[in-house]
Scaffold this motif. Structure first.
Motif, mmCIF file in Angstrom:
data_model
loop_
_atom_site.group_PDB
_atom_site.id
_atom_site.type_symbol
_atom_site.label_atom_id
_atom_site.label_comp_id
_atom_site.label_asym_id
_atom_site.label_seq_id
_atom_site.Cartn_x
_atom_site.Cartn_y
_atom_site.Cartn_z
ATOM 1 N N ASP A 42 0.850 -1.189 0.000
ATOM 2 C CA ASP A 42 0.000 0.000 0.000
ATOM 3 C C ASP A 42 0.885 1.239 0.000
ATOM 4 O O ASP A 42 1.795 1.362 0.811
ATOM 5 C CB ASP A 42 -0.896 -0.013 1.246
ATOM 6 N N ASP A 43 0.581 2.170 -0.933
ATOM 7 C CA ASP A 43 1.358 3.414 -0.964
ATOM 8 C C ASP A 43 0.662 4.555 -0.241
ATOM 9 O O ASP A 43 1.136 5.688 -0.253
ATOM 10 C CB ASP A 43 1.668 3.823 -2.409
ATOM 11 N N GLY A 44 -0.485 4.260 0.389
ATOM 12 C CA GLY A 44 -1.188 5.284 1.158
ATOM 13 C C GLY A 44 -2.090 6.181 0.345
ATOM 14 O O GLY A 44 -2.787 7.027 0.896
ATOM 15 N N ASN A 45 -2.108 6.013 -0.971
ATOM 16 C CA ASN A 45 -2.959 6.835 -1.829
ATOM 17 C C ASN A 45 -4.274 6.124 -2.109
ATOM 18 O O ASN A 45 -4.314 4.902 -2.235
ATOM 19 C CB ASN A 45 -2.249 7.134 -3.154
ATOM 20 N N PRO A 46 -5.372 6.883 -2.221
ATOM 21 C CA PRO A 46 -6.660 6.253 -2.500
ATOM 22 C C PRO A 46 -6.703 5.699 -3.918
ATOM 23 O O PRO A 46 -6.012 6.182 -4.813
ATOM 24 C CB PRO A 46 -7.662 7.407 -2.328
ATOM 25 N N MET A 47 -7.533 4.676 -4.109
ATOM 26 C CA MET A 47 -7.700 4.106 -5.444
ATOM 27 C C MET A 47 -8.303 5.128 -6.391
ATOM 28 O O MET A 47 -7.920 5.209 -7.562
ATOM 29 C CB MET A 47 -8.597 2.868 -5.375
ATOM 30 N N ALA A 48 -9.269 5.905 -5.899
ATOM 31 C CA ALA A 48 -9.937 6.904 -6.736
ATOM 32 C C ALA A 48 -10.328 8.092 -5.875
ATOM 33 O O ALA A 48 -10.462 7.980 -4.659
ATOM 34 C CB ALA A 48 -11.171 6.309 -7.400
ATOM 35 N N GLU A 49 -10.513 9.239 -6.522
ATOM 36 C CA GLU A 49 -10.852 10.457 -5.800
ATOM 37 C C GLU A 49 -12.327 10.805 -5.909
ATOM 38 O O GLU A 49 -12.811 11.668 -5.175
ATOM 39 C CB GLU A 49 -10.013 11.624 -6.315
ATOM 40 N N ASN A 50 -13.042 10.181 -6.832
ATOM 41 C CA ASN A 50 -14.477 10.427 -6.937
ATOM 42 C C ASN A 50 -15.154 9.222 -7.579
ATOM 43 O O ASN A 50 -14.494 8.297 -8.055
ATOM 44 C CB ASN A 50 -14.779 11.720 -7.707
ATOM 45 N N THR A 51 -16.475 9.231 -7.598
ATOM 46 C CA THR A 51 -17.208 8.063 -8.075
ATOM 47 C C THR A 51 -17.048 7.852 -9.572
ATOM 48 O O THR A 51 -17.073 6.709 -10.051
ATOM 49 C CB THR A 51 -18.700 8.198 -7.742
ATOM 50 N N LEU A 52 -16.888 8.930 -10.345
ATOM 51 C CA LEU A 52 -16.749 8.784 -11.788
ATOM 52 C C LEU A 52 -15.421 8.106 -12.133
ATOM 53 O O LEU A 52 -15.368 7.203 -12.981
ATOM 54 C CB LEU A 52 -16.855 10.149 -12.470
ATOM 55 N N GLN A 53 -14.357 8.538 -11.499
ATOM 56 C CA GLN A 53 -13.063 7.907 -11.725
ATOM 57 C C GLN A 53 -13.109 6.432 -11.316
ATOM 58 O O GLN A 53 -12.632 5.560 -12.047
ATOM 59 C CB GLN A 53 -11.964 8.627 -10.952
ATOM 60 N N PHE A 54 -13.700 6.156 -10.151
ATOM 61 C CA PHE A 54 -13.789 4.782 -9.670
ATOM 62 C C PHE A 54 -14.590 3.920 -10.634
ATOM 63 O O PHE A 54 -14.214 2.773 -10.930
ATOM 64 C CB PHE A 54 -14.434 4.747 -8.278
ATOM 65 N N LYS A 55 -15.706 4.467 -11.143
ATOM 66 C CA LYS A 55 -16.522 3.718 -12.097
ATOM 67 C C LYS A 55 -15.683 3.250 -13.282
ATOM 68 O O LYS A 55 -15.733 2.072 -13.675
ATOM 69 C CB LYS A 55 -17.678 4.582 -12.598
ATOM 70 N N TRP A 56 -14.891 4.160 -13.861
ATOM 71 C CA TRP A 56 -14.154 3.816 -15.067
ATOM 72 C C TRP A 56 -12.974 2.895 -14.787
ATOM 73 O O TRP A 56 -12.621 2.057 -15.616
ATOM 74 C CB TRP A 56 -13.719 5.072 -15.807
ATOM 75 N N ILE A 57 -12.362 3.028 -13.616
ATOM 76 C CA ILE A 57 -11.307 2.077 -13.248
ATOM 77 C C ILE A 57 -11.879 0.662 -13.214
ATOM 78 O O ILE A 57 -11.299 -0.283 -13.757
ATOM 79 C CB ILE A 57 -10.679 2.444 -11.894
ATOM 80 N N VAL A 58 -13.056 0.521 -12.587
ATOM 81 C CA VAL A 58 -13.680 -0.802 -12.480
ATOM 82 C C VAL A 58 -14.136 -1.309 -13.844
ATOM 83 O O VAL A 58 -13.936 -2.478 -14.181
ATOM 84 C CB VAL A 58 -14.862 -0.753 -11.493
ATOM 85 N N VAL A 59 -14.752 -0.435 -14.658
ATOM 86 C CA VAL A 59 -15.221 -0.854 -15.983
ATOM 87 C C VAL A 59 -14.057 -1.367 -16.827
ATOM 88 O O VAL A 59 -14.148 -2.424 -17.472
ATOM 89 C CB VAL A 59 -15.939 0.309 -16.702
ATOM 90 N N VAL A 60 -12.963 -0.622 -16.852
ATOM 91 C CA VAL A 60 -11.809 -1.029 -17.664
ATOM 92 C C VAL A 60 -11.201 -2.321 -17.133
ATOM 93 O O VAL A 60 -10.971 -3.275 -17.885
ATOM 94 C CB VAL A 60 -10.755 0.098 -17.709
ATOM 95 N N LYS A 61 -10.949 -2.363 -15.838
ATOM 96 C CA LYS A 61 -10.298 -3.549 -15.260
ATOM 97 C C LYS A 61 -11.156 -4.792 -15.445
ATOM 98 O O LYS A 61 -10.664 -5.849 -15.867
ATOM 99 C CB LYS A 61 -10.004 -3.283 -13.787
ATOM 100 N N GLU A 62 -12.450 -4.695 -15.139
ATOM 101 C CA GLU A 62 -13.314 -5.869 -15.248
ATOM 102 C C GLU A 62 -13.547 -6.258 -16.704
ATOM 103 O O GLU A 62 -13.661 -7.442 -17.028
ATOM 104 C CB GLU A 62 -14.639 -5.613 -14.536
ATOM 105 N N GLY A 63 -13.607 -5.274 -17.595
ATOM 106 C CA GLY A 63 -13.727 -5.592 -19.015
ATOM 107 C C GLY A 63 -12.522 -6.367 -19.517
ATOM 108 O O GLY A 63 -12.657 -7.336 -20.281
#
Length: 231
Positions: free
Chosen positions: A18-39
């Motif tokens: 863990d580098d101490g940084n959040p995975m995402a800073e807002n819901t839109l960014q998180f949505k696209w991280i998950v969409v790309v990774k899961e796709g």
């Protein structure tokens, strides 16, 4: 077959997961991280030697834990699926991630993204894609010799390694990513809604077929009655 790549116990102190940084800073960014990774996971689900990860620390050089970054999504060919607390390249036959994705958020700074670009350029990434869902811009780079070179036109661009096709839309949050079979990368909710709609259509078709069978049975019974009356 999935495998588990476990570091030595001492590695957890030298190379933390863990580098101490959040995975995402807002819901839109998180949505696209998950969409790309899961796709990407879905595309390569049947290939045991393609490793896909999201927000995983990549340590590029043994003995120097500062040489690291955490792509929002990455794909590595020739490495087995399985659990990893981080991606330590020297424990992965020296193979760097081949394709990386970054999803921008308002908090990302130009200097930070420039450092990431140079990291990917210097450490052997073959394809790099950068999407800003707030304004809808998509950029891409492909390796040509020793360096990553920008893709001139991303509309309709097909990833040489992944086989996916990009269609950036006008405005925010309008990117379409087509899998090699033509299907779209979608959120779990979108997939669930499509499955529900398909089930409703199937139920309606079954009801129509049942009604048609009942009408046919009633007509047959009526014809039998008429035949008996004529006899």
């Amino acid at each position: 077959m999935s495998t588990t790549t476990r570091p030595h116990a001492t590695d957890h102190n030298l190379y933390p997961d863990d580098d101490g940084n959040p995975m995402a800073e807002n819901t839109l960014q998180f949505k696209w991280i998950v969409v790309v990774k899961e796709g990407l996971e879905t595309i390569f689900r049947h290939d045991p030697n393609v490793f896909v990860a999201g927000d995983l620390l990549w340590y590029a050089q043994e003995g120097d834990p500062k040489i690291r970054t955490a792509p929002d999504a990455m794909v590595v060919f020739g490495r087995p699926k399985g659990y990893r607390g981080s991606y330590m390249q020297w424990r992965e036959e020296g193979i760097p991630p081949h394709v990386v994705f970054e999803i921008l958020s308002p908090g990302n700074r130009f200097g930070e993204m420039l450092r990431k670009f140079h990291f990917y350029d210097d450490h052997g990434v073959e394809e790099y894609y950068l999407y800003d869902p707030d304004i809808g811009t998509l950029e891409g780079w492909l390796r040509d010799g020793d360096h990553l070179c920008e893709v001139a036109e991303m509309q309709g661009h097909v990833s040489p390694l992944l086989g996916i096709r990009f269609e950036p839309g006008v405005g925010s949050d309008n990117l379409k990513i087509h899998a090699p079979d033509g299907s779209l990368f979608k959120t779990f909710q979108e997939l669930h809604d499509e499955a529900d709609a398909a089930n409703r259509r199937a139920d309606a078709e079954t009801q129509r077929a049942d009604a048609a069978n009942q009408r046919a049975e009633r007509l047959a019974a009526r014809l039998r009655e008429l035949g008996e009356a004529l006899d």
